[in-house]
Design a protein around this motif. Sequence first.
Motif, mmCIF file in Angstrom:
data_model
loop_
_atom_site.group_PDB
_atom_site.id
_atom_site.type_symbol
_atom_site.label_atom_id
_atom_site.label_comp_id
_atom_site.label_asym_id
_atom_site.label_seq_id
_atom_site.Cartn_x
_atom_site.Cartn_y
_atom_site.Cartn_z
ATOM 1 N N ASP A 61 9.710 -9.992 2.185
ATOM 2 C CA ASP A 61 10.679 -9.372 1.113
ATOM 3 C C ASP A 61 11.167 -8.114 1.665
ATOM 4 O OD1 ASP A 61 10.906 -11.740 -0.003
ATOM 5 O OD2 ASP A 61 9.527 -11.170 -1.822
ATOM 6 N N LYS A 62 12.365 -7.784 1.799
ATOM 7 C CA LYS A 62 12.885 -6.556 2.039
ATOM 8 C C LYS A 62 12.620 -5.618 0.943
ATOM 9 C CE LYS A 62 16.541 -3.740 4.124
ATOM 10 N NZ LYS A 62 18.024 -3.785 4.949
ATOM 11 N N PRO A 63 12.300 -4.391 0.811
ATOM 12 C CA PRO A 63 12.009 -3.421 -0.437
ATOM 13 C C PRO A 63 13.521 -2.920 -0.713
ATOM 14 C CG PRO A 63 10.608 -2.828 1.264
ATOM 15 C CD PRO A 63 11.506 -3.944 1.940
ATOM 16 N N SER A 64 13.713 -2.972 -1.906
ATOM 17 C CA SER A 64 15.126 -2.527 -2.389
ATOM 18 C C SER A 64 14.770 -1.213 -2.764
ATOM 19 C CB SER A 64 15.522 -3.243 -3.603
ATOM 20 O OG SER A 64 14.454 -3.090 -4.701
ATOM 21 N N VAL A 65 16.006 -0.190 -2.614
ATOM 22 C CA VAL A 65 15.975 1.424 -2.730
ATOM 23 C C VAL A 65 16.600 1.495 -4.156
ATOM 24 C CG1 VAL A 65 17.115 3.568 -1.872
ATOM 25 C CG2 VAL A 65 16.571 1.521 -0.206
ATOM 26 N N THR A 66 15.899 2.223 -4.745
ATOM 27 C CA THR A 66 16.139 2.773 -6.105
ATOM 28 C C THR A 66 16.631 4.301 -5.877
ATOM 29 O OG1 THR A 66 14.426 1.189 -7.183
ATOM 30 C CG2 THR A 66 15.429 3.160 -8.477
ATOM 31 N N TYR A 67 17.912 4.468 -6.436
ATOM 32 C CA TYR A 67 18.469 5.816 -6.090
ATOM 33 C C TYR A 67 18.222 6.710 -7.248
ATOM 34 C CZ TYR A 67 21.456 3.669 -2.159
ATOM 35 O OH TYR A 67 21.693 3.335 -1.379
ATOM 36 N N LYS A 68 17.894 7.949 -6.957
ATOM 37 C CA LYS A 68 17.487 8.495 -8.054
ATOM 38 C C LYS A 68 18.256 9.985 -7.934
ATOM 39 C CE LYS A 68 12.606 7.952 -8.030
ATOM 40 N NZ LYS A 68 11.163 8.517 -7.610
ATOM 41 N N ALA A 69 18.846 10.468 -9.045
ATOM 42 C CA ALA A 69 19.841 11.310 -8.906
ATOM 43 C C ALA A 69 19.497 12.678 -8.888
ATOM 44 C CB ALA A 69 20.820 11.329 -10.453
ATOM 45 N N GLY A 70 18.134 12.777 -9.019
ATOM 46 C CA GLY A 70 17.603 14.140 -8.818
ATOM 47 C C GLY A 70 17.611 15.107 -10.060
ATOM 48 N N ASN A 71 17.383 16.438 -9.953
ATOM 49 C CA ASN A 71 17.465 17.154 -11.039
ATOM 50 C C ASN A 71 18.544 17.903 -10.894
ATOM 51 O OD1 ASN A 71 16.728 18.648 -13.166
ATOM 52 N ND2 ASN A 71 15.451 20.161 -12.344
ATOM 53 N N LEU A 130 4.966 6.534 -2.384
ATOM 54 C CA LEU A 130 6.148 6.809 -1.300
ATOM 55 C C LEU A 130 7.421 6.253 -2.018
ATOM 56 C CD1 LEU A 130 3.658 7.153 0.696
ATOM 57 C CD2 LEU A 130 5.396 6.014 2.427
ATOM 58 N N SER A 131 8.532 6.910 -1.693
ATOM 59 C CA SER A 131 9.794 6.571 -2.390
ATOM 60 C C SER A 131 10.188 5.131 -1.963
ATOM 61 C CB SER A 131 10.887 7.584 -2.211
ATOM 62 O OG SER A 131 10.913 7.604 -0.749
ATOM 63 N N SER A 132 10.935 4.670 -2.524
ATOM 64 C CA SER A 132 11.748 3.139 -2.102
ATOM 65 C C SER A 132 12.239 3.289 -0.912
ATOM 66 C CB SER A 132 12.566 2.629 -3.202
ATOM 67 O OG SER A 132 13.651 3.384 -3.646
ATOM 68 N N ALA A 133 13.001 4.410 -0.681
ATOM 69 C CA ALA A 133 13.888 4.899 0.563
ATOM 70 C C ALA A 133 12.797 4.689 1.765
ATOM 71 C CB ALA A 133 14.799 5.920 0.540
ATOM 72 N N THR A 134 11.903 5.791 1.424
ATOM 73 C CA THR A 134 10.876 5.804 2.738
ATOM 74 C C THR A 134 10.261 4.474 2.944
ATOM 75 O OG1 THR A 134 10.448 7.961 1.918
ATOM 76 C CG2 THR A 134 8.698 6.913 3.337
ATOM 77 N N ILE A 135 9.818 3.624 1.957
ATOM 78 C CA ILE A 135 9.462 2.236 2.169
ATOM 79 C C ILE A 135 10.367 1.465 3.008
ATOM 80 C CG2 ILE A 135 8.392 0.200 0.958
ATOM 81 C CD1 ILE A 135 7.579 1.993 -1.184
ATOM 82 N N GLN A 136 11.649 1.495 2.706
ATOM 83 C CA GLN A 136 12.613 0.651 3.280
ATOM 84 C C GLN A 136 12.528 1.177 4.787
ATOM 85 O OE1 GLN A 136 17.063 0.394 2.799
ATOM 86 N NE2 GLN A 136 16.430 -1.140 1.314
ATOM 87 N N LYS A 137 12.370 2.354 5.152
ATOM 88 C CA LYS A 137 12.162 3.003 6.594
ATOM 89 C C LYS A 137 11.407 2.197 7.139
ATOM 90 C CE LYS A 137 14.716 7.466 5.794
ATOM 91 N NZ LYS A 137 14.489 8.957 5.770
ATOM 92 N N HIS A 138 10.103 2.088 6.578
ATOM 93 C CA HIS A 138 8.975 1.464 7.290
ATOM 94 C C HIS A 138 9.285 -0.037 7.519
ATOM 95 C CE1 HIS A 138 6.781 5.006 5.996
ATOM 96 N NE2 HIS A 138 5.692 4.581 6.719
ATOM 97 N N SER A 151 0.932 -1.346 0.143
ATOM 98 C CA SER A 151 -0.432 -0.049 -0.119
ATOM 99 C C SER A 151 0.839 1.163 0.069
ATOM 100 C CB SER A 151 -0.811 0.051 1.026
ATOM 101 O OG SER A 151 -0.192 0.415 2.488
ATOM 102 N N LEU A 152 2.017 1.392 0.495
ATOM 103 C CA LEU A 152 3.040 2.265 0.543
ATOM 104 C C LEU A 152 3.416 2.594 -0.899
ATOM 105 C CD1 LEU A 152 5.078 1.422 3.809
ATOM 106 C CD2 LEU A 152 3.038 2.918 3.703
ATOM 107 N N ALA A 153 3.679 1.298 -1.350
ATOM 108 C CA ALA A 153 4.235 1.866 -2.839
ATOM 109 C C ALA A 153 3.163 2.312 -3.858
ATOM 110 C CB ALA A 153 4.640 0.444 -3.425
ATOM 111 N N SER A 154 1.788 1.733 -3.453
ATOM 112 C CA SER A 154 0.765 2.429 -4.292
ATOM 113 C C SER A 154 0.463 3.708 -4.134
ATOM 114 C CB SER A 154 -0.471 1.305 -4.328
ATOM 115 O OG SER A 154 -0.796 1.654 -2.870
ATOM 116 N N ASN A 155 0.706 4.152 -2.763
ATOM 117 C CA ASN A 155 0.321 5.459 -2.684
ATOM 118 C C ASN A 155 1.717 6.495 -2.909
ATOM 119 O OD1 ASN A 155 -2.209 5.155 -1.212
ATOM 120 N ND2 ASN A 155 -1.029 4.805 0.777
#
Length: 377
Positions: free
Chosen positions: A160-170, A126-134, A120-124
């Motif tokens: 399963d532990k969520p993996s973090v997808t890094y974003k380089a940003g703008n 939230l970033s992968s890093a935030t989901i991993q914090k949960h 549900s966090l992913a469907s709402n």
Amino acid sequence: MAGHIQKRGKDSYLLVYPMGYDQNGKRIRKTKTVKAKNQTEAKKQLAAFVTEVETGSYVAPSHTRFADYVKLWRKDAAKKVAPKTIETYDYVLNKRIVVALGHFKMEDISHVHITDLIESLASNGLSSATIQKHYNVLSSIFKLAVRNEMIQKNPMEKVDKPSVTYKAGNVYNSDELRQLFQILNEEENKQMALMIKMALKTGMRKGELLALQWDDIDFDKNTIHVRHSLSYTKLNGYQLKEPKTKKSIRKVAPPSQLMDELKSHKQIKKTDRNNAVELWDGGNHFFVFSTDLGKPFFPGVPNTWLTRFFKRTGLKRIRFHDLRHTAATDLINKGANIHSISNRLGHSNIGTTMNIYGHYLEEADQKIAAMLEDDYI
């Protein structure tokens, strides 16, 4: 076989395992209510129950609700982590986790409930890093529950532990960066302009810049020693702590022009301190970036100033943390070694650098390939 069963209702049986008497002559027994289709199935569950009791692996239901146990876990966590981390835990828990699981008894929470929450966090959005914090918070809670014999099995083992997808940003390209520096050179707020330049030319994090003190700058050796990060919590106010990782404690060599600006800025800060006299609010610290009375900036101040700066100048808007990304991509475009970039940024390992900036490295390699085409002319 030790133990017996008692029918309690439709498809419900009470498993009973007698364990003798206590010193007062009171009967001791372990019980467990289970669901079973018939007595044969109930007897199978009784055999498993007896084995659990005799091997010491049985944990009696506590009937403690998740929301109540979280309070106990928080007290334990507060002894081990920084106050700022506790604030993050509180937000994660109160915003979503307790809302979703708080009403359950600890022993009734299964991996299915937790997986549904993570999804549900992913469907709402939230970033992968935030989901991993949960995930990490939940994992810590249930590990402690098992250790305290509150529950028998950790439901997180099947999640399963969520993996973090890094974003380089703008980020700013070379032309945009050149224009940005031209405007920063004309900026009236020299202190904030210098902080932005520092972020762009050293790749330092915002907390590291706010924690920087004049003792950390060696003008003779042209180095900046990054060894602290500044955080703020409502409970404890400002705090200096070690940076994000062990490798974040590092030395960075800035351009000579930037060091010249720092020398001029230091003279201004010395004047501020002398003028403040007893009103000086920096205590024993002498921060590079601070108010006129020496107090460190609140962490939100650089963000607010940068937003207003972009609105005022019409330049492309990026986040403060994207200044760090811009610093990294600029080094890549200039042909810097990836190991050197990783060390300069204070990443825990080169893998982190590759995950964040891998596609920029590929683009830079394609430019090199284009240059090599000249040999075939």
